[in-house]
Design an enzyme around this catalytic site. Structure first.
Site, PDB file in Angstrom:
ATOM      1  N   ARG B  49      12.112  -0.229  -5.213  1.00 44.06           N
ATOM      2  CA  ARG B  49      10.660  -0.332  -5.107  1.00 44.06           C
ATOM      3  C   ARG B  49      10.123   0.858  -4.334  1.00 44.06           C
ATOM      4  O   ARG B  49      10.834   1.468  -3.556  1.00 44.06           O
ATOM      5  CB  ARG B  49      10.270  -1.575  -4.311  1.00 44.06           C
ATOM      6  CG  ARG B  49      10.924  -2.822  -4.772  1.00 44.06           C
ATOM      7  CD  ARG B  49      10.656  -3.917  -3.760  1.00 44.06           C
ATOM      8  NE  ARG B  49      11.508  -5.056  -4.073  1.00 44.06           N
ATOM      9  CZ  ARG B  49      11.488  -6.191  -3.393  1.00 44.06           C
ATOM     10  NH1 ARG B  49      10.688  -6.323  -2.351  1.00 44.06           N
ATOM     11  NH2 ARG B  49      12.271  -7.182  -3.743  1.00 44.06           N
ATOM     12  N   ASP B  51       6.516   1.399  -1.898  1.00 43.38           N
ATOM     13  CA  ASP B  51       5.368   0.665  -1.356  1.00 43.38           C
ATOM     14  C   ASP B  51       4.046   1.182  -1.905  1.00 43.38           C
ATOM     15  O   ASP B  51       3.985   2.276  -2.472  1.00 43.38           O
ATOM     16  CB  ASP B  51       5.337   0.827   0.171  1.00 43.38           C
ATOM     17  CG  ASP B  51       6.327  -0.103   0.838  1.00 43.38           C
ATOM     18  OD1 ASP B  51       6.752  -1.071   0.196  1.00 43.38           O
ATOM     19  OD2 ASP B  51       6.669   0.153   2.012  1.00 43.38           O
ATOM     20  N   ARG B 196       9.732   6.210   6.564  1.00 46.67           N
ATOM     21  CA  ARG B 196       8.440   6.362   7.255  1.00 46.67           C
ATOM     22  C   ARG B 196       8.578   6.180   8.763  1.00 46.67           C
ATOM     23  O   ARG B 196       7.861   6.819   9.537  1.00 46.67           O
ATOM     24  CB  ARG B 196       7.418   5.388   6.665  1.00 46.67           C
ATOM     25  CG  ARG B 196       7.017   5.794   5.236  1.00 46.67           C
ATOM     26  CD  ARG B 196       6.254   4.687   4.501  1.00 46.67           C
ATOM     27  NE  ARG B 196       5.072   4.280   5.222  1.00 46.67           N
ATOM     28  CZ  ARG B 196       4.333   3.215   4.892  1.00 46.67           C
ATOM     29  NH1 ARG B 196       4.687   2.473   3.849  1.00 46.67           N
ATOM     30  NH2 ARG B 196       3.274   2.906   5.589  1.00 46.67           N
TER      31      ARG B 196
END
Lengths: 250, 250
Positions: B49, B51, B196
């Site tokens: 995935r 985000d 991140r």
């Protein structure tokens, strides 16, 4: 005090530069930011309009304010109040007689074509994708015919009411840079949609649909029907606006 | 027939990769395009995935289809049906045993920081703007501590239910390129928000708020509270996904 700013923007999500009722525009966003900052109702003057979807790297604006914000804080304060898609690149004090629109001497626009077989997704808002390789040399040959002082009626949207369609174009340059083809137009002024119609016509030359020398005839015909399609807004950027007298016109 | 595609996307306007009820997602857009093209209800599998707001240059997907579209037409047909923000870069036939998610060997993410005094408006969707100059050397020194096999609990969103938080990071590189600073992370897998949080922590080193060697202690603490802030999604791009055995891990 009169301030002169150089402003860059991603025009994709705006209804152009100029304030219009019920539309989100660049001018409208800047005027709203100025009101939040100063409490004053300030009118912003741009060097010229840009259409919906058209970008700017060097749009120039001016406005008057009675605010006591120090000159070196203005850029930060403005950028802090503006959306990410609008950035003030510089702020300087201008003479009371300076006018962002009336004093323009030369304007430069650049149009970006993504000429890769598959579009570069990180350029999808800023370049028009044309997947078949363009003949840049033929486009450059065609472009030369546009340089000089001409009646550009053939390259002006039929929706215009401007009477005088004579403009001087100093330079039309077509060059490949990696997978992109850039068309640079520099002149003393441009008619409505003029750069986009020039690019649309040059693209047809680059695709082999027209000969480079056809540009001569299209100019002389003074007939919008003779030129090519209007290229999409998203590839166009108002690149730089020149004031004053010592300007390179090349 | 099983097809494997490399897909790029501008994630700004999507609620991430994975299909979610009432949300516009990358997977959802691709599955809808496939249904329009083939009439089949096709399930798309991604390498992982991304985000909301995160981009991809080299996301890999696979899907099965009974369609008779020739292999060399697939890319064009798909791009024709997809929005401009999603681009299929390549399509190839894959072995029936190939799985885009389970077969991943190495993943590379890159994070872009626009480190100019004034933001580059044409990068506002793809880079996080930090206007004060970062100490890239200190960031690079700090980054070295992350390389290797470690428990990355400190660099994982507390919202995760994954039990095993040990991952191997082959390379964390920090480099300046013009006015941009790029952080490249290459590893055998990444936890939720891991890149991140790594970037957010390295930025604090680059701002002089932490010493480079603090990264050692943060790793050992296995405590999310010890690491820095999660950097904004918009700077992150899933850069490349590697399958097979002959992979450079540097």
């Amino acid at each position: 005090m009169r301030l002169k700013c150089v402003v860059a923007y991603d025009g994709t999500d705006y209804s152009g530069f100029q304030v219009q009722p019920d539309q989100i525009t660049i001018q409208g966003e800047i005027e709203a930011a100025l009101q939040r900052i100063t409490g004053e109702e300030i009118q912003v003057y741009g060097s010229g309009r840009t259409d919906a979807g058209v970008h700017a790297r060097g749009q120039v604006i001016h406005f008057d304010t009675g605010s006591h914000i120090p000159l070196d804080k203005w850029r930060f304060v403005l950028n802090n109040q503006l959306p990410d898609a609008i950035v003030v690149r510089s702020v300087e004090e201008a003479d009371e007689s300076f006018h962002a629109r009336f004093d323009v001497q030369v304007k430069e626009y650049r149009y970006c074509i993504d000429n890769a077989p598959v579009a570069d997704v990180f350029r999808h808002r800023y370049a028009d994708h044309i997947r078949f390789p363009l003949d840049v040399e033929a486009m450059q040959q065609a472009a030369r015919h546009l340089e000089g002082k001409h009646d550009f009626t053939s390259f002006c949207s039929a929706k215009t009411y401007v009477e005088d369609k004579v403009r001087t174009v100093y330079r039309v340059k077509v060059e490949r840079s990696g997978h992109e083809v850039w068309v640079t137009c520099r002149g003393n002024g441009f008619l409505y949609n003029m750069v986009r119609i020039i690019v649309g016509t040059l693209v047809e030359v680059g695709q082999g649909k027209r000969a480079p020398d056809e540009l001569k005839e299209i100019l002389l015909a003074c007939d919008r029907e003779r030129a090519g399609k209007t290229a999409p807004a998203k590839g166009l950027t108002m690149w730089e606006v020149y004031y004053g007298t010592n300007i390179s016109k090349d």
